[in-house]
Design a protein around this motif. Structure first.
Motif, PDB file in Angstrom:
ATOM      1  N   LEU A  48       0.752  -1.171  -0.014  1.00 49.90           N
ATOM      2  CA  LEU A  48      -0.037   0.016   0.087  1.00 49.90           C
ATOM      3  C   LEU A  48       0.633   1.215   0.024  1.00 49.90           C
ATOM      4  O   LEU A  48       0.685   2.160  -0.805  1.00 49.90           O
ATOM      5  CB  LEU A  48      -0.683  -0.037   1.264  1.00 49.90           C
ATOM      6  N   ASN A  52       1.001   4.062  -3.389  1.00 49.98           N
ATOM      7  CA  ASN A  52       0.535   5.240  -3.197  1.00 49.98           C
ATOM      8  C   ASN A  52       1.471   6.482  -2.915  1.00 49.98           C
ATOM      9  O   ASN A  52       2.183   6.525  -1.954  1.00 49.98           O
ATOM     10  CB  ASN A  52      -0.460   5.347  -2.055  1.00 49.98           C
ATOM     11  N   ARG A  53       1.611   7.325  -3.746  1.00 49.09           N
ATOM     12  CA  ARG A  53       2.487   8.537  -3.856  1.00 49.09           C
ATOM     13  C   ARG A  53       2.345   9.481  -2.622  1.00 49.09           C
ATOM     14  O   ARG A  53       3.252   9.884  -2.214  1.00 49.09           O
ATOM     15  CB  ARG A  53       2.506   9.524  -5.294  1.00 49.09           C
ATOM     16  N   HIS A  54       1.144   9.661  -2.180  1.00 53.24           N
ATOM     17  CA  HIS A  54       0.716  10.569  -1.223  1.00 53.24           C
ATOM     18  C   HIS A  54       1.264  10.047   0.280  1.00 53.24           C
ATOM     19  O   HIS A  54       1.692  10.744   1.297  1.00 53.24           O
ATOM     20  CB  HIS A  54      -0.725  10.929  -1.106  1.00 53.24           C
ATOM     21  N   ASP A 295      -4.723   8.354   6.568  1.00 51.62           N
ATOM     22  CA  ASP A 295      -4.297   8.438   5.257  1.00 51.62           C
ATOM     23  C   ASP A 295      -4.085   6.825   4.785  1.00 51.62           C
ATOM     24  O   ASP A 295      -4.272   6.680   3.669  1.00 51.62           O
ATOM     25  CB  ASP A 295      -2.892   8.858   5.610  1.00 51.62           C
ATOM     26  N   ALA A 299      -5.836   5.557   1.350  1.00 56.09           N
ATOM     27  CA  ALA A 299      -4.740   4.935   0.194  1.00 56.09           C
ATOM     28  C   ALA A 299      -5.565   3.509  -0.114  1.00 56.09           C
ATOM     29  O   ALA A 299      -5.326   3.131  -1.452  1.00 56.09           O
ATOM     30  CB  ALA A 299      -3.497   4.819   0.814  1.00 56.09           C
ATOM     31  N   LYS A 302      -8.580   4.089  -2.380  1.00 55.03           N
ATOM     32  CA  LYS A 302      -7.908   4.581  -3.668  1.00 55.03           C
ATOM     33  C   LYS A 302      -7.501   3.233  -4.614  1.00 55.03           C
ATOM     34  O   LYS A 302      -7.749   2.917  -5.726  1.00 55.03           O
ATOM     35  CB  LYS A 302      -6.964   5.396  -3.671  1.00 55.03           C
ATOM     36  N   THR A 303      -6.674   2.424  -3.680  1.00 48.19           N
ATOM     37  CA  THR A 303      -6.032   1.182  -4.357  1.00 48.19           C
ATOM     38  C   THR A 303      -7.172   0.184  -4.830  1.00 48.19           C
ATOM     39  O   THR A 303      -6.954  -0.257  -5.757  1.00 48.19           O
ATOM     40  CB  THR A 303      -4.999   0.665  -3.314  1.00 48.19           C
ATOM     41  N   LYS A 306      -8.911   1.674  -8.113  1.00 48.12           N
ATOM     42  CA  LYS A 306      -8.239   1.343  -9.109  1.00 48.12           C
ATOM     43  C   LYS A 306      -8.297  -0.037  -9.519  1.00 48.12           C
ATOM     44  O   LYS A 306      -8.171  -0.478 -10.855  1.00 48.12           O
ATOM     45  CB  LYS A 306      -6.631   1.747  -8.887  1.00 48.12           C
TER      46      LYS A 306
END
Length: 310
Positions: A48, A52-54, A295, A299, A302-303, A306
């Motif tokens: 994870l 995830n860039r953030h 956070d 993440a 979002k993952t 996707k």
């Protein structure tokens, strides 16, 4: 056939966590469940953070390494313990020494990665405006190199001193892994050097790290109490609470295990205490750091989205 260090012992017998037949199956299933949760939790957290860039910040950089260490740490210990429940108790001398090395390596890594995370929280709370400058990518990388270097040096010291010992009597280890105290009790040669090395290495890694953590959190708490906003204090506490729980679990159990007087009759108790930092702690860390972490929740959502829409 004698082993290369002059010992007549070529393999050891691990007694496991318990010798009571009625407890073997329940403990096997419990340990297997804990191991599965530990692997899935730590592997999931590393994936994870990587995707995830953030989450590519110093805090999650260290959390990534903590999860990686816990994943390796539990995999060094738990599979061998599970085998002991199935009456596969023998472990070759070389494999025993290898387990000792990697156990020491990852447990020392855990000490210093938790200390690095405390320093990261100190900088984030105490010097927020300079946070990105102080905790740069290069600084984080060098701190991580130092973590693994300390683990390697400590593991080499423990394993090297153990290899010099001669084992010529009993080969039965009253434990579920090749740990230092039960191995020392089986030696036919002098263990005075080993005891000094254990005292020095464990003292430096556990006591030294605990001292750094105490100073760091004293400064953090003093700064938090100076925050006038109740919301600000609450937010600052939340950023540290997960780490404080993880540190208390790990250092409490390991310090009690290795820095207390260890009479012969305490071996069974030692096995119970060691369960907390060898098996339970690697499972607890991903739960501690993810259940209350917004956070990580974002993440994960979002993952999953996707993966569903691709």
């Amino acid at each position: 056939m004698a082993s290369h260090n002059g010992s007549s012992v070529t393999e050891f017998v691990l007694l496991g966590l318990t010798q009571q037949p009625e407890l073997q199956l329940p403990l096997f299933l419990l340990s297997l469940g804990i191991y599965v949760v530990s692997v899935l939790g730590n592997l999931g957290l590393t994936v994870l953070i990587g995707l995830n860039r953030h989450l590519h910040t110093p805090m999650y950089y260290f959390l990534f390494h903590l999860s990686f260490i816990d994943l390796c740490y539990s995999s060094v210990i738990t599979p061998r313990m599970l085998m002991s429940f199935l009456n596969q108790n023998t472990i070759p001398y070389a494999e025993c020494m290898a387990q000792l090395f990697f156990f020491a390596f990852f447990v020392i890594d855990e000490c210093y990665i938790l200390t690095s995370m405390a320093y990261d929280r100190y900088v984030a709370i105490y010097k927020p405006l300079l946070y990105k400058v102080i905790m740069s990518h290069w600084v984080c990388f060098m701190m991580t190199v130092g973590v693994y270097a300390m683990g390697f040096v400590g593991a080499m010291a423990h394993t090297g001193c153990m290899l010099r010992l001669t084992f010529c009597g009993s080969n039965v280890i009253n434990h579920y892994m090749c740990d230092i105290p039960p191995l020392l009790r089986l030696s036919c040669s002098s263990i005075s050097i080993n005891e000094i090395v254990v005292f020095v290495v464990v003292g430096i890694n556990v006591t030294g790290a605990c001292l750094i953590l105490f100073i760091t959190y004293t400064l953090i708490l003093s700064n938090i109490f100076c925050i006038h906003s109740r919301k600000g204090r609450s937010k600052a506490f939340q950023t540290c609470s997960s780490h404080i729980i993880a540190v208390s679990l790990f250092f409490g159990a390991s310090a009690f295990m290795y820095l207390k007087p260890s009479p012969a009759e305490s071996l069974d108790q030692d096995k119970i205490y060691s369960v907390f930092y060898t098996i339970m702690e690697p499972m607890m860390n991903p739960l501690i750091y993810s259940l209350r972490n917004k956070d990580v929740h974002i993440a994960l959502k979002k993952t999953l989205k996707k993966r569903i829409y691709t």
